[in-house]
Design a protein around this motif. Structure first.
Motif, PDB file in Angstrom:
ATOM      1  N   LYS A  13       0.815  -1.307  -0.231  1.00  0.00           N
ATOM      2  CA  LYS A  13      -0.091   0.158   0.423  1.00  0.00           C
ATOM      3  C   LYS A  13       0.638   0.977   0.201  1.00  0.00           C
ATOM      4  O   LYS A  13       1.864   0.695   0.828  1.00  0.00           O
ATOM      5  CB  LYS A  13      -1.109   0.013   0.910  1.00  0.00           C
ATOM      6  N   GLN A  14       0.752   2.095  -0.844  1.00  0.00           N
ATOM      7  CA  GLN A  14       1.446   3.133  -0.517  1.00  0.00           C
ATOM      8  C   GLN A  14       0.626   4.536  -0.735  1.00  0.00           C
ATOM      9  O   GLN A  14      -0.640   4.862  -1.589  1.00  0.00           O
ATOM     10  CB  GLN A  14       2.154   3.640  -1.462  1.00  0.00           C
ATOM     11  N   THR A  15       1.097   5.765  -0.784  1.00  0.00           N
ATOM     12  CA  THR A  15       0.633   7.178  -1.181  1.00  0.00           C
ATOM     13  C   THR A  15       1.732   7.663  -1.318  1.00  0.00           C
ATOM     14  O   THR A  15       2.399   7.325  -1.671  1.00  0.00           O
ATOM     15  CB  THR A  15       0.304   7.766   0.956  1.00  0.00           C
ATOM     16  N   GLU A  16       2.180   8.942  -1.579  1.00  0.00           N
ATOM     17  CA  GLU A  16       2.538  10.348  -1.847  1.00  0.00           C
ATOM     18  C   GLU A  16       3.619   9.949  -0.960  1.00  0.00           C
ATOM     19  O   GLU A  16       5.012  10.265  -1.679  1.00  0.00           O
ATOM     20  CB  GLU A  16       2.013  11.758  -2.260  1.00  0.00           C
ATOM     21  N   LYS A  17       3.459   9.944   0.233  1.00  0.00           N
ATOM     22  CA  LYS A  17       5.218   9.800   1.264  1.00  0.00           C
ATOM     23  C   LYS A  17       5.524   8.905   1.545  1.00  0.00           C
ATOM     24  O   LYS A  17       6.717   8.855   2.150  1.00  0.00           O
ATOM     25  CB  LYS A  17       4.448  11.152   2.394  1.00  0.00           C
ATOM     26  N   CYS A  18       4.478   7.708   1.087  1.00  0.00           N
ATOM     27  CA  CYS A  18       5.507   6.988   1.926  1.00  0.00           C
ATOM     28  C   CYS A  18       4.713   4.866   1.186  1.00  0.00           C
ATOM     29  O   CYS A  18       3.300   5.905   0.339  1.00  0.00           O
ATOM     30  CB  CYS A  18       5.400   6.402   3.418  1.00  0.00           C
TER      31      CYS A  18
END
Length: 291
Positions: A13-18
């Motif tokens: 799983k990922q977001t813009e920062k991690c």
């Protein structure tokens, strides 16, 4: 439902920062055991993860490995020892007065005092990262459960084959059992006839045959073995973990078959008992991997 204890799942799983990657592997174990590896900054999530896994896995060794990447700055906070700061303040004021030092900003002096002001990490996990981690763990767990269910279905088919074969051997022994006493009686009669030269004591023959029949009687062991097979079949339909129950039933099966083999005077029954033990061992090997 039969559930295997072997499975694997992986989720990213990922977001813009991690980005968070969670891998879960489960293998057979007598009890339930968790092994969790994760970066230090996620250590606070260990207990919530354990609680989540406890609801999904009832038995087996569960290994969870977390990898974290990205620009994640730990939250920092200021720690001030006000008692120590007060002591420093009074010391500075007194020292300047005592030694007639020039008046300067006291605050700049206080900021240099060791131990009074410290900056440290809060240890709290960013809310978004925490949610991302739990979501990835849930998805990986679902993959593991599906694999365990699929393998459990395969184990069910294999166990059903073995238990059917065991049932057929039980039927063969039941067919042979009535002949055992008759065969022994005839052998005993022949032996005694040779010993006493046709002066046969029918009462003695009947007595000896009765004693043997009582010692060699396997009817109780057969009845218990049939009951164990029935209980084993019922376990397939039970909800929740059934591996330990199946393992116990197999131990009891083996006990009865050992007794049947030792009491049987007929070589055919003895041979069948050996075949039974082979099947029971195969059952035992497969049941070791059932939750």
């Amino acid at each position: 439902m039969v559930m295997s204890m072997t499975g694997f799942g992986r989720c990213v799983k990922q977001t813009e920062k991690c980005m968070v990657q969670v891998e879960i592997k489960t293998v057979n174990h007598r009890f339930r055991e968790f092994h969790i590896k994760m970066p230090p900054q996620l250590s606070q999530a260990e207990i919530p993860l354990r609680n989540r896994l406890s609801k999904q896995f009832n038995r087996g060794r569960v290994e969870l490995n977390v990898k974290l990447s990205g620009n994640i700055s730990p939250t920092k906070e200021l720690h001030i020892d006000w008692n120590l700061m007060d002591s420093y303040y009074h010391f500075i004021k007194e020292a300047k007065k005592r030694y007639q030092l020039p008046e300067e900003a006291v605050l700049s002096d206080l900021l240099r005092m060791e131990g009074a002001i410290m900056v440290g990490e809060t240890g709290d996990i960013d809310g978004d990262v925490f949610s991302l981690l739990l979501s990835a763990a849930d998805d990986a767990s679902c993959q593991v459960l599906k694999m365990r269910e699929t393998e459990g279905n395969s184990l069910s088919i294999e166990l059903e084959t073995y238990i059917n074969s065991l049932e057929e051997l039980v039927k063969r022994i039941k067919e042979l059992s009535p002949l055992v006493q008759k065969i022994y009686f005839e052998r005993l009669q022949t032996k005694l006839s040779e010993m006493i030269r046709d002066k046969i004591d029918e009462a003695r023959i009947v007595s000896e045959a009765a004693i043997f029949a009582e010692k060699a009687d396997i009817s109780e062991e057969m009845a218990r073995l049939i009951s164990h097979i029935s209980q084993f079949r019922e376990a397939f339909l039970a909800s929740g973990p059934i591996g330990r129950k199946m393992d116990f039933i197999i131990q009891e099966m083996n006990r009865e078959v050992n007794t049947i083999g030792s009491k049987a005077s007929d070589s055919n029954i003895a041979i069948i008992a050996v075949e039974m033990k082979v099947l029971i061992e195969k059952l035992r090997e497969q049941v070791q991997n059932i939750e």
